[in-house]
Design an enzyme around this catalytic site. Structure first.
Site, PDB file in Angstrom:
ATOM      1  CG  ASP A  14      33.019  49.562  85.568  1.00 60.71           C
ATOM      2  OD1 ASP A  14      33.053  48.698  86.463  1.00 60.71           O
ATOM      3  OD2 ASP A  14      32.140  49.595  84.685  1.00 60.71           O
ATOM      4  CD  GLU A 182      34.649  41.638  85.347  1.00 57.83           C
ATOM      5  OE1 GLU A 182      34.075  41.373  84.275  1.00 57.83           O
ATOM      6  OE2 GLU A 182      34.034  41.945  86.381  1.00 57.83           O
TER       7      GLU A 182
END
Length: 505
Positions: A14, A182
């Site tokens: 991420d 997302e």
């Protein structure tokens, strides 16, 4: 583009990156580990230094009781009016959506302000032309780590100082219909606001999609060729590519930093790593290149001698749910790191364990332990349910040292033991790529070998395991391997710790 790939190897998912005054700063997720939110710095996008961590105290993250796979998820780093901001969601924690600030990204960082009213994950932070701050996020509602609701991509104007939402969150473009929209990020370019998101889940279907609009608030129009990047269904060396952040690259063109996995046989043992790929623009839309695999050729050697109480100051040390200094201490015995076992072994919920990320497919970890006052050793952790350990203890007669190799899965534990000469013992955990001839479709993973060397220099191979059982696909989809020292009973002392990563793997 000949940048190394992975850019930041090992458990570093991420990624988010920002360029400030010619220097890049990059942050990644850390989940249940502390210190949390590692910060990396580079001036050329090639050499990256781990300069610190945002959450250096448990109070900042509030993950003391967060289970494996929960905790500190998906940060965004941005710079505004001379200050660095990291915004992140902390799951299974009362902290929720938190914004940390610092003048120097190496730290110290603030205690963090929780933003009441942002219910979701993967928050992005952007400021409009008036200086108003907006949080854009994936509106996933969780009860602990269980999903109880989902409302796509949302956005709200916020007061960062007060930690308040200033308007009812609005729904934004939420992708093309693939699962799990997302990881939103907003950028202003050539009169448009571009909204990048991830779709398809964080596994093999992971993809990058993009939309644009004249206003930060939308409406947004999707790109004609979405998803603009995906490894799904393609035999590429880097899989699960997604969760991308756009940043100006070192050669005048844009790049995406994003997560991906590389395989050893049929498994991805290192977890989700940080990769980079070039971006070209055509007709106002980004066109990212497929993600290549270009591991750094030079080996990595790290050796830590435990001569004083500053033994754990390197920012790469990790512990589960607490900082390493609360688990281990230097100076208690001269020249050693001491761990007092209070929680149980490496498979405990909060193990007495300090470790480091495995960053190469071919790697070696070593430590020398004196188990005269207890039981402990060298262990590999994916979660408390997926562990491997070399455990040293005195024999019942007190005339030798027993070393046990133990592999744990949720439904099975396997042990093998040997009795060695009395005294300190060197414990070694090696990983290697699958045997020659193994294809990506073979059912094998990497090889994990466990060895002990006693005080006389006698070397004993205790076990060899198929590493696919300690990989993203089998063990834990979010994190990666962390290998280090642990105590299981009483008090154990370690004289050193070594990591060797072997070149091109």
């Amino acid at each position: 583009m000949n940048l190394p790939n992975p850019l930041i190897p090992g458990f570093n998912p991420d990624p988010s990156c920002v360029l400030v005054d010619g220097t890049y700063y990059l942050v990644t997720s850390s989940f249940e580990y502390l210190p949390g939110l590692p910060i990396y710095r580079s001036t050329d996008f090639v050499t990256w230094e781990h300069i610190g961590n945002v959450a250096t105290r448990e109070e900042q993250a509030g993950i003391g009781h967060s289970p494996a796979g929960a905790g500190v998820w998906a940060p965004t780093i941005r710079h505004h009016k001379g200050r660095f901001h990291v915004i992140v969601s902390v799951t299974a924690s009362p902290r929720g959506c938190v914004v940390f600030t610092a003048d120097d990204p190496a730290g110290p960082w603030s205690d963090g302000i929780s933003i009441d009213g942002i219910v979701g994950i993967d928050p992005d932070l952007a400021w409009d032309e008036t200086g108003a701050a907006y949080v854009t996020y994936s509106a996933l509602e969780l009860d602990g780590v269980k999903q109880v609701g989902f409302h796509g991509i949302r956005q709200a104007r916020v007061d960062l100082d007060a930690g308040k939402v200033l308007e009812e969150p609005r729904s934004l473009w939420s992708g093309t219909g693939l699962a799990a929209p997302e990881a939103p990020h907003l950028y202003r370019r050539d009169g448009y606001w571009y909204l990048f998101i991830a779709e398809g889940g964080t596994g093999s279907g992971h993809s990058v999609s993009v939309a644009r609009g004249r206003s930060l608030k939308g409406p947004f129009e999707g790109a004609p060729d979405n998803p603009v990047l995906s490894a799904s269904g393609r035999h590429l060396p880097v899989q699960c590519t997604g969760h991308a952040d756009l940043v100006p690259g070192p050669h005048g063109t844009d790049v995406l930093v994003l997560l991906g996995t590389r395989q050893a046989g049929a498994a991805s043992p290192l977890g989700r790593e940080t990769y980079v790929t070039a971006v070209e623009w055509a007709d106002g839309w980004p066109q990212p290149a497929p993600v290549d695999l270009r591991p750094r050729p030079e080996p990595v050697d790290e050796h830590f001698g435990f001569t004083d109480d500053r033994a754990l100051t390197d920012p790469g040390w990790l512990a589960v749910g607490r900082i390493p200094a609360e688990v281990a201490s230097g100076g208690e015995r001269p020249g050693h790191l001491t761990i007092r076992a209070t929680s149980g072994g490496i498979d405990a919920f909060r193990p007495d364990f300090v470790g480091r990320r495995q960053r190469h497919l071919k790697s070696l970890f070593e430590t020398t332990i004196d188990p005269a006052d207890g039981r402990g050793g060298l262990g590999l952790r994916f979660s408390e349910d997926f562990t491997i350990a070399l455990i040293a203890e005195r024999t019942p007669s007190g005339t030798g040292t027993r070393v046990t190799a133990r592999a744990c899965l949720p439904t099975m534990t396997q042990n093998s033991a040997a009795e060695l000469a009395d005294g300190p013992v060197l414990l070694r955990l090696e990983t290697d790529t699958p045997p020659p001839g193994t294809t990506p479709w073979s059912p094998n993973g990497d090889l994990i070998r466990l060895t002990a060397v006693d005080a006389t220099g006698t070397e004993t191979r205790l076990a060899e395991f198929d590493g696919r059982f300690w990989s993203v696909e089998t063990a834990a989809p979010f994190t990666g391997r962390v290998v280090g020292m642990f105590g299981e009973h009483g008090t154990v002392h370690f004289s050193d710790f070594r990591y060797h990563g072997k070149g091109l793997s």
